[in-house]
Scaffold this motif. Structure first.
Motif, PDB file in Angstrom:
ATOM      1  N   GLY A   1      -1.709 -43.091 -33.973  1.00  0.00           N
ATOM      2  CA  GLY A   1      -2.025 -44.458 -33.599  1.00  0.00           C
ATOM      3  C   GLY A   1      -0.844 -45.372 -33.871  1.00  0.00           C
ATOM      4  N   PRO A   2      -0.828 -46.555 -33.268  1.00  0.00           N
ATOM      5  CA  PRO A   2       0.331 -47.451 -33.383  1.00  0.00           C
ATOM      6  C   PRO A   2       0.446 -48.173 -34.719  1.00  0.00           C
TER       7      PRO A   2
ATOM      8  N   ASP B   1       0.936 -49.280 -38.596  1.00  0.00           N
ATOM      9  CA  ASP B   1       1.866 -48.910 -39.658  1.00  0.00           C
ATOM     10  C   ASP B   1       1.094 -48.833 -40.977  1.00  0.00           C
TER      11      ASP B   1
ATOM     12  N   GLU C   1      -6.461 -46.006 -30.890  1.00  0.00           N
ATOM     13  CA  GLU C   1      -5.763 -46.773 -29.860  1.00  0.00           C
ATOM     14  C   GLU C   1      -5.231 -48.099 -30.390  1.00  0.00           C
ATOM     15  N   ARG C   2      -5.984 -48.731 -31.289  1.00  0.00           N
ATOM     16  CA  ARG C   2      -5.601 -50.067 -31.747  1.00  0.00           C
ATOM     17  C   ARG C   2      -4.889 -50.059 -33.092  1.00  0.00           C
TER      18      ARG C   2
ATOM     19  N   VAL D   1      -4.810 -47.029 -36.602  1.00  0.00           N
ATOM     20  CA  VAL D   1      -4.256 -45.719 -36.966  1.00  0.00           C
ATOM     21  C   VAL D   1      -5.314 -44.859 -37.653  1.00  0.00           C
TER      22      VAL D   1
END
Length: 425
Positions: free
Chosen positions: A161-162, A164, A252-253, A255
Motif C-alpha cells: 500500500g502507499p 508510510d 489502496e488508500r 497500508v
C-alpha cells in the motif's frame, strides 16, 4: 528456479533479489547494508515471529552471522545466545525449557528443516510482482516504535500500500482492538471513536479481523483518516476472506503490514505474535469489547510490558455483558484507564493536556469560590427565597459573616438580595 541457502543469500545479497527490493523499498538507509537486508528477509522465511531462539541468536551474533551459524550447525553459538538472552517458551517440551543445549539443538533442527524448503528468491520476486516492499531497521519507513520490542522486534516488515508506516505510526497512533464476536454496541463504539480520532489526524491501528477490528478500520476510512491493518499471515492471502473488500480498501488508500512473508497462512500462534507488533506501533491501546479470555487482551498485556509501556484504555460495557468482561477486568485490576469517548482517548496521547485544563472558560466558575462563600451559596434554595437570619442558621455562621459572603456572591452574579430575603439568580 533453484533455492538459495541462507549462507548463499547472505553472501550474494548485493546482487540477488534483495538488491531489487532495496530500490523498490522506500528510503533504505545508507547504514543498512544490502547484506543485512537480505539476511533479515531470509530470517523472516526461516523463523516464526514467536521464535525467541532465532531472535536471541540474531541479537547476540547479528543477522548475517546467524545465517553462518545455521550453515555451520554451530550448536555452541546458539547455546551461548540462549544463555545471554534466555528464552521462555511455555509451548516447548519440558526438557527444552530447562536445558539450553537441548533448546539450541531444537532451534537448529527446525531452522535447518525449513531451510531445505524455502526459496528466498521466489518469495522476493513474488512480493515485488504483487507491489509489496520490505522494510527493515534503518529504512526511513521503519516505525521507530518497534525498537521498544528489543530482541523480539520483527526481522523485517512486509508492506503493501502507499502509506508510510514510519510516518503513520507516530505519536498520535492509536490501536483499537477487541472481540471478533462483537455486539452492535461494541461495533458502534469502535467505529464512532475511530472516526473521530482519524478525522483529527490520529492513525487507527488494528488487526483487520471481524468484529471490533473491522469496525475501527471502517470508522477511520469513513472519516477519511489514516488506518493500518497488521495481519498475521502473508499479505498475498487477505484474511479473513469476509473482510477482503475492507482490507483492499486499506491497501489502496493506506497500508497493510505483516512480519510474515507472502505465502504464510494465519495461525493462532501467529495472531498472538502479531499482537505485540500492534501494541508497539501504537502510543495508546484501546480495548473496546473483549470477553474474559479474549485474544485482544494479549495486545493489552504486550502494551504493558514494552519499555516505555504503552497506555492501555478500556471501553466499559453493560455489567451483564460477557462480551465486556475482559474490559471490566482490565479496569478493575488497574491495568487500563476507563474511557467513554474519543476525547478521553485523545487525552492519553503523549503531550496531550486533559480537556479543560488549558482554558479558564472550560472550568466551572463555582470551583473558584472561597469555600465559605460556596457553603452559603449551596444553602440558598434554587427556586425560592430565604431570609438572611434563616440562612445564617442553616450554615452555622454569624449573620454578619453571611452578609459579607452574600455581598461577594451578589457582585459575582450568583444571588440577588431584596431586603432581608435572598435567592439565586
Amino acid at each position: 528456479m533453484t533455492s538459495m541457502s541462507p549462507r548463499d543469500s547472505a553472501r550474494e545479497g548485493r546482487e540477488q533479489p534483495g538488491a531489487r527490493l532495496a530500490s523498490d523499498g522506500a528510503g533504505a538507509a545508507d547504514a543498512s547494508s544490502q547484506a543485512d537486508r537480505t539476511a533479515r528477509i531470509t530470517w523472516s522465511l526461516l523463523a516464526e515471529p514467536s521464535d525467541d531462539a532465532a531472535h536471541s541468536t540474531c541479537t547476540v551474533h547479528g543477522v548475517r552471522e546467524g545465517l553462518e551459524i545455521l550453515a555451520r550447525g554451530d550448536l555452541d553459538a546458539v547455546e551461548h545466545a540462549l544463555r545471554v538472552l534466555p528464552v521462555h517458551d511455555p509451548s516447548a517440551p519440558r526438557a527444552q525449557r530447562t536445558d539450553r543445549r537441548a533448546a539450541a539443538a531444537a532451534a537448529l533442527s527446525r531452522w535447518r528443516e525449513r531451510d531445505g524448503r524455502i526459496d528466498a528468491q521466489a518469495a522476493l520476486d513474488r512480493a515485488v510482482g504483487l507491489g509489496m516492499r520490505v522494510i527493515v531497521p534503518g529504512d526511513d519507513q521503519w516505525p521507530t516504535g518497534l525498537e521498544d520490542l528489543g530482541p523480539a522486534a520483527p526481522f523485517c516488515l512486509w508492506a503493501h500500500g502507499p502509506g508510510d508506516p514510519g510516518r503513520l505510526a507516530d505519536d498520535r497512533a492509536i490501536a483499537m482492538v477487541g472481540s471478533r464476536a462483537s455486539t452492535p454496541y461494541g461495533e458502534d463504539c469502535a467505529s464512532s471513536m475511530a472516526a473521530q480520532l482519524a478525522a483529527e489526524g490520529s492513525t487507527v491501528l488494528s488487526g483487520g479481523a471481524y468484529g471490533i477490528d473491522a469496525a475501527a478500520h471502517r470508522g477511520a476510512l469513513a472519516a477519511g483518516g489514516p488506518t493500518i491493518a497488521v495481519l498475521a499471515g502473508g499479505l498475498d492471502r487477505l484474511y479473513p476472506r469476509g473482510n477482503d473488500q475492507l482490507l483492499r480498501a486499506i491497501r489502496e488508500r493506506h497500508v497493510l503490514l505483516s512480519e510474515a512473508p507472502p505465502g504464510t497462512a494465519p495461525t493462532r500462534w501467529r495472531f498472538l505474535a502479531r499482537n505485540r507488533v500492534i501494541a508497539a506501533l501504537a502510543r495508546v491501546v484501546v480495548v473496546v469489547e473483549a470477553a474474559w479470555r479474549s485474544g485482544a487482551l494479549s495486545t493489552a498485556r504486550h502494551a504493558g510490558t514494552l519499555e516505555p509501556p504503552r497506555t492501555v484504555a478500556a471501553v466499559p460495557g453493560p455489567i451483564t455483558s460477557a462480551a465486556s468482561a475482559g474490559c471490566h477486568r482490565l479496569v478493575r485490576d488497574a491495568q487500563a484507564v476507563l474511557v467513554t469517548e474519543a476525547q478521553e482517548i485523545r487525552e492519553l496521547l503523549p503531550g496531550s493536556a486533559p480537556a479543560g485544563d488549558s482554558s479558564f472558560a472550560q472550568q466551572d466558575e463555582l470551583d473558584f469560590l472561597d469555600p465559605a462563600d460556596r457553603r452559603v451559596l449551596d444553602a440558598v434554595p434554587p427556586r425560592s427565597r430565604i431570609t438572611i437570619d434563616r440562612l445564617a442558621s442553616e450554615v452555622g455562621r454569624r449573620e454578619s459573616e453571611v452578609m459579607a459572603a452574600l455581598g461577594r456572591l451578589d457582585a459575582l452574579g450568583h444571588v440577588s438580595i431584596t431586603g432581608q430575603r435572598v435567592g439565586r439568580r
